[in-house]
Design an enzyme around this catalytic site. Structure first.
Site, PDB file in Angstrom:
ATOM      1  N   THR A 106      52.747 -10.712  89.740  1.00 39.47           N
ATOM      2  CA  THR A 106      52.903  -9.349  89.210  1.00 39.47           C
ATOM      3  C   THR A 106      53.542  -9.344  87.823  1.00 39.47           C
ATOM      4  O   THR A 106      53.065  -8.671  86.910  1.00 39.47           O
ATOM      5  CB  THR A 106      53.772  -8.497  90.159  1.00 39.47           C
ATOM      6  N   HIS A 152      46.218  -9.694  90.981  1.00 40.43           N
ATOM      7  CA  HIS A 152      45.899 -11.092  91.308  1.00 40.43           C
ATOM      8  C   HIS A 152      45.351 -11.127  92.725  1.00 40.43           C
ATOM      9  O   HIS A 152      45.310 -10.096  93.404  1.00 40.43           O
ATOM     10  CB  HIS A 152      47.136 -11.991  91.187  1.00 40.43           C
TER      11      HIS A 152
HETATM   12  C1  GP9 Z   1      57.718  -6.788  93.567  1.00 41.50           C
HETATM   13  C2  GP9 Z   1      56.240  -6.740  93.415  1.00 41.50           C
HETATM   14  C3  GP9 Z   1      55.536  -8.003  93.907  1.00 41.50           C
HETATM   15  O1  GP9 Z   1      58.438  -5.703  93.089  1.00 41.50           O
HETATM   16  O2  GP9 Z   1      55.840  -6.258  92.197  1.00 41.50           O
HETATM   17  O3  GP9 Z   1      55.395  -9.032  93.007  1.00 41.50           O
HETATM   18  P1  GP9 Z   1      54.494 -10.340  93.316  1.00 41.50           P
HETATM   19  O4  GP9 Z   1      55.077 -10.988  94.566  1.00 41.50           O
HETATM   20  O5  GP9 Z   1      53.083  -9.885  93.567  1.00 41.50           O
HETATM   21  O6  GP9 Z   1      54.606 -11.177  92.104  1.00 41.50           O
HETATM   22 MN    MN Z   2      51.543  -8.828  92.611  1.00 46.31          MN
END
Ligand code: GP9
Ligand code: MN
Length: 437
Positions: free
Chosen positions: A82, A260
């Site tokens: 993310t 992703h």
């Molecule tokens: C956490 C969320 C998840 O706040 O945005 O992140 P990710 O695990 O997909 O990197």
């Molecule tokens: Mn994510």
């Protein structure tokens, strides 16, 4: 010069793709609503389980004549997931080859990011909505550097016994509770909604399922994935209904993207039979599965399903050109997907890449496995000297683009370059009012 900014600037000037005059400025002065679809893969679009569409709302949006939809759009994150998707979307630079960009470099680096550009060029107000705590990924320290005015994190929302799942507030509640803040924002606004419920392990409580019956594979992560994706789709449907009712719909450009994959490579053997993929080429299948949705919806926009190959790095110049901001002087490493000069080579973060014809998997410094996109067959490069040369040339271009990005980020080079008409962001400025600080 001693700062090292010249190389990247020369590269950017050569790499810049001119806006398409048919699309430049068509969304001028519209609000921009970016919706980050957590872990959402493209194969979900138009996919049915037991004859039932998993994501009927997104499917209708995908084929809507006012939506520009991309069928060959790829995520380009590494371990940063993310965080690194956000980095690409809003700074136009890649995430990191290892680790996560946000906590590592976001709090300290200098940026010319989307919220600041939109504010300075066209007076946009900006905000992020997200159901997790603000300190996760150091978002509360990164967003001020991007020029965000507001960050509505978990502390901005009411929670009750069953309101949270995994990292935070369930998507439907997050969208619903965001409205009271959204309605206070000065228009035009640039807002980002980071959804959360469709996240590993995709464990949706029964009371949040509207009766959708999922698959019966041996892998529960795969089975659950359809349930949370279906939930997210419903959440979006409700949010769009609000946008229409409030009139915001007609004044907004709505951008949706998958950040992703949700199903990791090791679980693909349980997934790919559902999709009708041959199991003989797992490496090819996995690359194929890195497609994520990218859609731009504006009432009245000339849309259509585009087969242009592109990725997350290309989003920022595409969006800025749609609202009529030329990106020529910004150090962004992607290319407007609507530009006639857009080159269809999509780097993955590990130096593998996609072209419109080939899936190219990096196996060593100059070694690649190459597959034909149309047949899925591996190509013997020893028998194809011309192609072999091209693969190496394109690979070099990909490595160069990634390493220029890493250099800019690791050495914080944007300190030494301020585009014309841009004022460096001062994160301590009063206009950054953080609810949670
Ligand atoms: C956490 C969320 C998840 O706040 O945005 O992140 P990710 O695990 O997909 O990197
Ligand atoms: Mn994510």
């Amino acid at each position: 010069t001693a700062t090292g900014i010249d190389g990247p600037l020369n590269f950017q000037q050569a790499n810049y793709a001119m806006p398409n005059s048919k699309y430049f400025g068509v969304a001028r002065k519209k609000n921009i609503i970016v919706i980050h679809l957590e872990s959402f893969q493209q194969f979900l679009i138009n996919f049915k389980v037991n004859d039932q569409e998993v994501t009927p709302f997104l499917n209708s949006l995908y084929s809507n004549k006012n939506t520009l939809s991309y069928s060959n759009f790829f995520h380009q994150v590494g371990q940063g997931k993310t965080s690194d998707a956000e980095t690409m979307l809003e700074t136009g630079l890649f995430g990191l080859p290892e680790g996560s960009f946000f906590p590592q470099l976001g709090p300290s680096n200098t940026f010319q990011a989307a919220p600041a550009i939109l504010n300075q060029k066209q007076g946009y107000t900006s905000a992020v909505f997200h159901g997790n705590v603000g300190s996760f990924y150091s978002r509360n320290k990164v967003y001020p550097n991007f020029g965000y005015n507001y960050f509505f994190d978990q502390s901005s929302f009411n929670s009750s016994e069953n309101s949270d799942l995994g990292f935070g507030l369930k998507d439907k509640l997050m969208f619903a509770q965001s409205i009271k803040y959204l309605e206070q924002l000065q228009q035009p606004f640039y807002v980002k909604y980071i959804t959360l419920t469709n996240h590993y392990p995709f464990d949706l409580p029964i009371e949040d399922n509207d009766g959708f019956v999922t698959t019966q594979t041996n892998n529960n992560v795969v089975n659950n994935y359809f349930l949370t994706a279906h939930y997210l789709d419903n959440a979006l449907k409700e949010f769009f209904a609000y946008l229409k009712k409030s009139g915001l719909y007609k004044r907004s450009m709505i951008v949706l993207y998958g950040d992703h994959y949700g199903i990791s490579n090791d679980k693909n053997p349980d997934l790919t039979p559902l999709l009708g993929y041959s199991e003989s080429q797992p490496e090819f299948n996995n690359a194929k599965l890195q497609r994520v949705p990218f859609m731009i919806h504006v009432d009245g926009l000339k849309g259509g399903i585009k087969d242009t190959y592109g990725g997350e790095i290309d989003v920022l110049p595409t969006i800025l050109h749609l609202v009529g901001i030329d990106t020529k002087n910004y150090l962004q490493l992607g290319q407007d997907l609507l530009s006639k000069e857009h080159i269809q080579i999509v780097p993955f973060r590990d130096g593998s890449y996609m072209t419109s014809e080939y899936t190219v998997i990096k196996k060593g410094k100059k070694f690649y496995n190459v597959y034909s996109n149309s047949t899925g067959e591996q190509i013997d490069l020893a028998e194809n000297p011309v192609l072999s040369g091209n693969i190496k040339d394109w690979g070099k271009q990909v490595d160069q683009r990634l390493s220029i990005s890493d250099k800019i980020n690791n050495q914080n080079l944007l300190r030494f370059y301020t585009p014309d008409d841009f004022k460096p962001v001062d994160p301590n400025d009063d206009k950054y009012e953080y609810k949670d600080q």
